[in-house]
Design an enzyme around this catalytic site. Structure first.
Site, PDB file in Angstrom:
ATOM      1  N   TRP A 101       0.816  -1.221   0.000  1.00  0.00           N
ATOM      2  CA  TRP A 101       0.000   0.000   0.000  1.00  0.00           C
ATOM      3  C   TRP A 101       0.846   1.266   0.000  1.00  0.00           C
ATOM      4  O   TRP A 101       0.579   2.208  -0.742  1.00  0.00           O
ATOM      5  CB  TRP A 101      -0.982   0.004   1.174  1.00  0.00           C
ATOM      6  CG  TRP A 101      -2.055  -1.028   1.018  1.00  0.00           C
ATOM      7  CD1 TRP A 101      -2.238  -2.137   1.783  1.00  0.00           C
ATOM      8  CD2 TRP A 101      -3.094  -1.059   0.024  1.00  0.00           C
ATOM      9  NE1 TRP A 101      -3.308  -2.858   1.327  1.00  0.00           N
ATOM     10  CE2 TRP A 101      -3.857  -2.223   0.257  1.00  0.00           C
ATOM     11  CE3 TRP A 101      -3.441  -0.227  -1.045  1.00  0.00           C
ATOM     12  CZ2 TRP A 101      -4.954  -2.563  -0.538  1.00  0.00           C
ATOM     13  CZ3 TRP A 101      -4.537  -0.572  -1.835  1.00  0.00           C
ATOM     14  CH2 TRP A 101      -5.274  -1.730  -1.579  1.00  0.00           C
ATOM     15  N   ASP A 171      -1.418   6.663   6.797  1.00  0.00           N
ATOM     16  CA  ASP A 171      -2.502   5.809   6.309  1.00  0.00           C
ATOM     17  C   ASP A 171      -2.787   4.770   7.403  1.00  0.00           C
ATOM     18  O   ASP A 171      -1.995   3.870   7.631  1.00  0.00           O
ATOM     19  CB  ASP A 171      -2.059   5.125   5.004  1.00  0.00           C
ATOM     20  CG  ASP A 171      -3.099   4.136   4.458  1.00  0.00           C
ATOM     21  OD1 ASP A 171      -4.132   3.930   5.118  1.00  0.00           O
ATOM     22  OD2 ASP A 171      -2.854   3.576   3.372  1.00  0.00           O
ATOM     23  N   LYS A 195     -12.159  -1.466   6.277  1.00  0.00           N
ATOM     24  CA  LYS A 195     -11.350  -2.422   7.036  1.00  0.00           C
ATOM     25  C   LYS A 195     -11.835  -2.483   8.485  1.00  0.00           C
ATOM     26  O   LYS A 195     -12.241  -3.521   8.967  1.00  0.00           O
ATOM     27  CB  LYS A 195      -9.861  -2.038   7.021  1.00  0.00           C
ATOM     28  CG  LYS A 195      -9.277  -1.815   5.623  1.00  0.00           C
ATOM     29  CD  LYS A 195      -8.933  -3.108   4.921  1.00  0.00           C
ATOM     30  CE  LYS A 195      -8.676  -2.965   3.437  1.00  0.00           C
ATOM     31  NZ  LYS A 195      -7.854  -1.871   2.980  1.00  0.00           N
TER      32      LYS A 195
HETATM   33  C1  LIG Z   1      -7.262  -1.307   1.829  1.00  0.00           C
HETATM   34  C2  LIG Z   1      -6.195  -0.318   1.993  1.00  0.00           C
HETATM   35  C3  LIG Z   1      -6.043   0.769   1.118  1.00  0.00           C
HETATM   36  C4  LIG Z   1      -6.942   0.970  -0.081  1.00  0.00           C
HETATM   37  O1  LIG Z   1      -8.133   1.484   0.346  1.00  0.00           O
HETATM   38  P1  LIG Z   1      -9.328   1.890  -0.657  1.00  0.00           P
HETATM   39  O2  LIG Z   1     -10.333   2.351   0.334  1.00  0.00           O
HETATM   40  O3  LIG Z   1      -9.710   0.656  -1.415  1.00  0.00           O
HETATM   41  O4  LIG Z   1      -8.851   2.979  -1.525  1.00  0.00           O
HETATM   42  C5  LIG Z   1      -5.011   1.662   1.348  1.00  0.00           C
HETATM   43  N1  LIG Z   1      -4.186   1.518   2.392  1.00  0.00           N
HETATM   44  C6  LIG Z   1      -4.298   0.484   3.263  1.00  0.00           C
HETATM   45  C7  LIG Z   1      -3.341   0.387   4.393  1.00  0.00           C
HETATM   46  C8  LIG Z   1      -5.298  -0.442   3.091  1.00  0.00           C
HETATM   47  O5  LIG Z   1      -5.415  -1.470   3.945  1.00  0.00           O
END
Ligand SMILES: *Cc1c(COP(=O)(O)O)cnc(C)c1O
Length: 322
Positions: A101, A171, A195
């Site tokens: 990511w 993030d 998530k």
């Molecule tokens: C799932 C995830 C993403 C992507 O998220 P979207 O909502 O699909 O854009 C980005 N960073 C992390 C750490 C993730 O687990």
């Protein structure tokens, strides 16, 4: 079909109590005679829902008053360009690459200006995260970006970061609300909801208010943190139902005892799983022990055929997306 235990990282399982409450309120929310899904986002019925959701999120994460909470769309990936659009302002930024990511985030930011690599664990196949002391950034950087938990690789930072000179952008898609964090250590935190929070569609951004003045002139209003924040995330129609669902999850977490409590449970669950994986050579997780993710535990068997068989058998036993 019988009840399935869904191990997908996201969209992930939502607490059953929350799903039942949503079902109960689905057609007629709180005696309004309509569903939350059908409510105007500016109506007197809906506004208390979003206000309460924000209040409970602030409560759970202990968010100081000088931080804004914004409810956006587009997922965490949309923040890959919104972060530079809103913060870079012709300066440079440094990015830590610790897995799938954050590598994507680093690559997506490239077109927006001087985007530097602060550290990367790719040479180690992302089996450990680059230690904080190896991060190479500049005090003149607009920000330093990192991902707290690499959802695919299963490597997590547990450190507390203090870099007063440069805003830290994180993030937290797969760690938010899994444990307490000190919000003051961060300039910006963002997370896609699917998530740890609720249904997909909603993205939460928590931003320190002094960082709201750097947006590029050309930033469209829906993508501009400051404009969204000044308009209570309603410069256009927000993801009303996802915000409502997130609000139910926040209440569920508060009822459970808050983030200290969920952290205890997460430690217990992940320790249990790792001790099982480590008990013999049959299951393999080769992430550096101190970086092993509490939220996403990847493991495989000694060969691919066995791994495939394991996944297929798990599915027969109602353990899906394992
Ligand atoms: C799932 C995830 C993403 C992507 O998220 P979207 O909502 O699909 O854009 C980005 N960073 C992390 C750490 C993730 O687990």
């Amino acid at each position: 079909m019988s009840y399935q235990y869904n191990f997908s990282a996201g969209p992930a399982m939502i607490p059953k109590e929350v799903m039942l409450q949503a079902q109960h309120e689905f057609l007629n929310f709180n005696e309004t005679g309509i569903s939350v899904m059908e409510m105007s986002h500016r109506s007197k019925e809906y506004l208390p829902i979003v206000e309460k959701a924000e209040k409970n999120l602030r409560n759970l994460l202990n968010i100081p008053n000088n931080y804004k909470v914004i409810f956006l769309q587009g997922g965490a990936i949309t923040q890959n360009f919104m972060v530079p659009m809103n913060l870079l302002s012709n300066r440079s930024a440094s990015y830590v690459v610790s897995g799938y990511w954050s590598k994507r985030t680093y690559n997506d930011a490239q077109p927006f200006g001087t985007i530097k690599l602060a550290a990367s664990s790719e040479p180690n196949n992302f089996k450990k995260v680059p230690s904080f002391k190896s991060w190479n950034f500049d005090n003149n950087d607009a920000y330093v970006h990192f991902c707290q938990n690499e959802t695919v690789h299963g490597a997590e930072y547990f450190d507390t970061f203090k870099i007063p000179e440069v805003p830290l952008v994180c993030d937290m898609s797969s760690t938010i609300l899994s444990r307490p964090v000190n919000i003051d250590d961060y300039g910006v935190i963002y997370a896609g909801a699917q998530k740890n929070i609720g249904p997909s569609g909603l993205t939460i951004v928590i931003v320190r208010d002094d960082l709201l003045s750097f947006a590029d002139q050309k930033t469209p209003s829906t993508l501009n943190w400051k404009i969204q924040s000044e308009n209570n995330s309603m410069i256009n129609t927000p993801t009303t139902f996802s915000i409502y669902m997130a609000g139910l999850v926040f209440e569920w977490l508060l009822d459970l005892g808050g983030l200290k409590k969920i952290e205890e449970l997460n430690i217990k669950k992940s320790n249990y799983l790792y001790s099982f994986i480590d008990a013999d050579d049959f299951y393999i997780n080769d992430i550096e022990i101190k970086n092993r993710s509490r939220m996403n535990v990847p493991f495989r068997m000694v060969n691919d055929d066995l791994t495939k068989k394991f996944v297929a058998t798990a599915e027969e036993l109602s353990l899906i997306h394992i």
